[in-house]
Every structure is written in C-alpha cells, then in structure tokens.
Design a protein around this motif. Sequence first.
Motif, PDB file in Angstrom:
ATOM      1  N   UNK A  80     -12.409  11.583  13.610  1.00  0.00           N
ATOM      2  CA  UNK A  80     -13.585  12.150  12.940  1.00  0.00           C
ATOM      3  C   UNK A  80     -14.764  12.262  13.902  1.00  0.00           C
ATOM      4  N   UNK A  81     -14.934  11.273  14.757  1.00  0.00           N
ATOM      5  CA  UNK A  81     -16.012  11.314  15.767  1.00  0.00           C
ATOM      6  C   UNK A  81     -15.768  12.480  16.726  1.00  0.00           C
ATOM      7  N   UNK A  97       1.886  15.640  14.971  1.00  0.00           N
ATOM      8  CA  UNK A  97       2.123  16.361  13.714  1.00  0.00           C
ATOM      9  C   UNK A  97       1.699  15.550  12.484  1.00  0.00           C
ATOM     10  N   UNK A  98       1.901  14.240  12.528  1.00  0.00           N
ATOM     11  CA  UNK A  98       1.535  13.398  11.376  1.00  0.00           C
ATOM     12  C   UNK A  98       0.023  13.275  11.250  1.00  0.00           C
ATOM     13  N   UNK A  99      -0.683  13.068  12.366  1.00  0.00           N
ATOM     14  CA  UNK A  99      -2.152  12.952  12.283  1.00  0.00           C
ATOM     15  C   UNK A  99      -2.779  14.277  11.857  1.00  0.00           C
ATOM     16  N   UNK A 100      -2.158  15.398  12.250  1.00  0.00           N
ATOM     17  CA  UNK A 100      -2.669  16.713  11.843  1.00  0.00           C
ATOM     18  C   UNK A 100      -2.530  16.884  10.329  1.00  0.00           C
ATOM     19  N   UNK A 101      -1.387  16.484   9.790  1.00  0.00           N
ATOM     20  CA  UNK A 101      -1.190  16.555   8.333  1.00  0.00           C
ATOM     21  C   UNK A 101      -2.148  15.612   7.619  1.00  0.00           C
ATOM     22  N   UNK A 102      -2.316  14.403   8.153  1.00  0.00           N
ATOM     23  CA  UNK A 102      -3.238  13.453   7.533  1.00  0.00           C
ATOM     24  C   UNK A 102      -4.667  13.984   7.538  1.00  0.00           C
ATOM     25  N   UNK A 103      -5.065  14.613   8.625  1.00  0.00           N
ATOM     26  CA  UNK A 103      -6.411  15.183   8.716  1.00  0.00           C
ATOM     27  C   UNK A 103      -6.591  16.298   7.681  1.00  0.00           C
ATOM     28  N   UNK A 146     -25.163  25.467  -1.539  1.00  0.00           N
ATOM     29  CA  UNK A 146     -25.746  24.526  -0.598  1.00  0.00           C
ATOM     30  C   UNK A 146     -25.277  24.896   0.808  1.00  0.00           C
ATOM     31  N   UNK A 147     -26.047  24.577   1.839  1.00  0.00           N
ATOM     32  CA  UNK A 147     -25.686  24.939   3.215  1.00  0.00           C
ATOM     33  C   UNK A 147     -24.367  24.299   3.652  1.00  0.00           C
ATOM     34  N   UNK A 148     -23.578  25.065   4.388  1.00  0.00           N
ATOM     35  CA  UNK A 148     -22.278  24.575   4.847  1.00  0.00           C
ATOM     36  C   UNK A 148     -22.416  23.352   5.730  1.00  0.00           C
ATOM     37  N   UNK A 149     -23.465  23.278   6.532  1.00  0.00           N
ATOM     38  CA  UNK A 149     -23.652  22.124   7.422  1.00  0.00           C
ATOM     39  C   UNK A 149     -23.757  20.818   6.631  1.00  0.00           C
ATOM     40  N   UNK A 150     -24.317  20.872   5.421  1.00  0.00           N
ATOM     41  CA  UNK A 150     -24.377  19.672   4.573  1.00  0.00           C
ATOM     42  C   UNK A 150     -22.972  19.236   4.179  1.00  0.00           C
ATOM     43  N   UNK A 151     -22.125  20.195   3.833  1.00  0.00           N
ATOM     44  CA  UNK A 151     -20.741  19.873   3.496  1.00  0.00           C
ATOM     45  C   UNK A 151     -20.029  19.304   4.716  1.00  0.00           C
ATOM     46  N   UNK A 152     -20.235  19.918   5.863  1.00  0.00           N
ATOM     47  CA  UNK A 152     -19.589  19.429   7.084  1.00  0.00           C
ATOM     48  C   UNK A 152     -19.951  17.964   7.342  1.00  0.00           C
ATOM     49  N   UNK A 153     -21.225  17.612   7.177  1.00  0.00           N
ATOM     50  CA  UNK A 153     -21.655  16.235   7.409  1.00  0.00           C
ATOM     51  C   UNK A 153     -20.951  15.267   6.453  1.00  0.00           C
ATOM     52  N   UNK A 154     -20.719  15.706   5.228  1.00  0.00           N
ATOM     53  CA  UNK A 154     -20.028  14.859   4.258  1.00  0.00           C
ATOM     54  C   UNK A 154     -18.540  14.723   4.606  1.00  0.00           C
ATOM     55  N   UNK A 155     -17.960  15.768   5.199  1.00  0.00           N
ATOM     56  CA  UNK A 155     -16.543  15.715   5.568  1.00  0.00           C
ATOM     57  C   UNK A 155     -16.296  14.709   6.690  1.00  0.00           C
ATOM     58  N   UNK A 156     -17.272  14.533   7.573  1.00  0.00           N
ATOM     59  CA  UNK A 156     -17.053  13.698   8.746  1.00  0.00           C
ATOM     60  C   UNK A 156     -17.566  12.269   8.576  1.00  0.00           C
ATOM     61  N   UNK A 157     -18.126  11.963   7.404  1.00  0.00           N
ATOM     62  CA  UNK A 157     -18.596  10.593   7.176  1.00  0.00           C
ATOM     63  C   UNK A 157     -17.519   9.802   6.431  1.00  0.00           C
ATOM     64  N   UNK A 158     -17.371   8.549   6.780  1.00  0.00           N
ATOM     65  CA  UNK A 158     -16.354   7.683   6.134  1.00  0.00           C
ATOM     66  C   UNK A 158     -16.895   7.104   4.861  1.00  0.00           C
TER      67      UNK A 158
END
Length: 194
Positions: free
Chosen positions: A49-50, A90-96, A182-194
């Motif tokens: 994610x980082x 392949x497994x980490x790609x599916x998990x992501x 809502x702005x896409x960048x806000x969604x992106x930030x939520x996708x990358x936070x744990x």
Amino acid sequence: MSFFDNVVGKIFGKQSSKAAFIHEQLSRTEKELAQYQTWVESEESESMLIDFDRAYHLKKKQIASQMEVHLLESRYSNGFAITFNQVFTPISFQNFFDYLKDKTLEQGYKLAQSDRRIMDKDTYEETIEKWYLKPQSADLDTSLINQRFGNIIIEKIEVNRKPNYLRFMANIYADRLYSKAQPFDELFDKLTSK
C-alpha cells in the motif's frame, strides 16, 4: 470448407472457431479467503500500500516508479491501472484486487455484480474478473441522491492465465437527481489507508 462457409467468410470475414466464452459468478474459496485475510494483516500488504501510494503520486508528477501505475482521468471517469510485474506475485495481485473491493465497500458502497469471463481469442486466452460496486441509496427520500464517488468498476485481467493488469474506475452520474461526486483523490486516500 463448404461452399456456404466460403461465401459467408467472404461476405462477413472469417469467423474464429476459438470463440469459447465462459461467464460465471466471481467468488472465492474458503482457502482463498483465509489466505486473503492473512495477507491483509501482513507487513507485505502494508508495504504494498505504501509503494502503491508513492507510485500513484509520482505518476501524477509524471515520474515513473517500480510499481507501474497508469492514471485514467476524464470528465466523468477517473481511476488507475496497475501493470503486473516483479513487484507482485499472482497471489498478492489477486489479494490487492480483492482489497480494493473491500476498501470501497467501507465507503458506503454495495456489491452490485461480481463475475469472471473467460474468452478464447485467436492467439491467447483472456480472463476478466470484475467487481462492480454502487453507492448505497439509503437517502432516496432526499432531494438529491448521494452518489459518493460514482459507480466503481474494479477489473483484473489475465492473459493465458497469467496476471496482466488491474483497473479501478470511478464513473460519476451526470444526472441532476444525484449530488455532485466527491473528488477521486479523496477515494484514493481511503483506498490506501489501513
């Protein structure tokens, strides 16, 4: 080839005999779900994610990184694509891929469709796994429906049963019945936070 097939081929072009098509609901086995949960709680997912966050923001500045991220930006659709390379297994790609779906569900979305399509092309086999998510509509009695970030489509494409790329798209409603997205960048930030 019969006379009829020959005439049809000349009029409409040659049709491939390799047009096999499988369409099924996308689901995960118990083993895959357990493996996914272990991955989510691992340092590997945290590191990925980082790296993804860094690669996305570098790409916005037109700087390449080891994780190949491509920006998909237009007036009504925004998102990204990630090319499968040595950064992933392949497994980490599916998990992501599955993680992006789960993070989207946390933002007030519901899973509207999940499917897998397998097509036999002339020179290769293509598999497309897709999660299609829509905003939950608990506020239908208000004047405007909250579209959040729009409809979300997440696809993982494989060629010859090997991961090729992943695509994440937010498609906004351009209808006056819906609130402004809502702005896409806000969604992106939520996708990358744990």
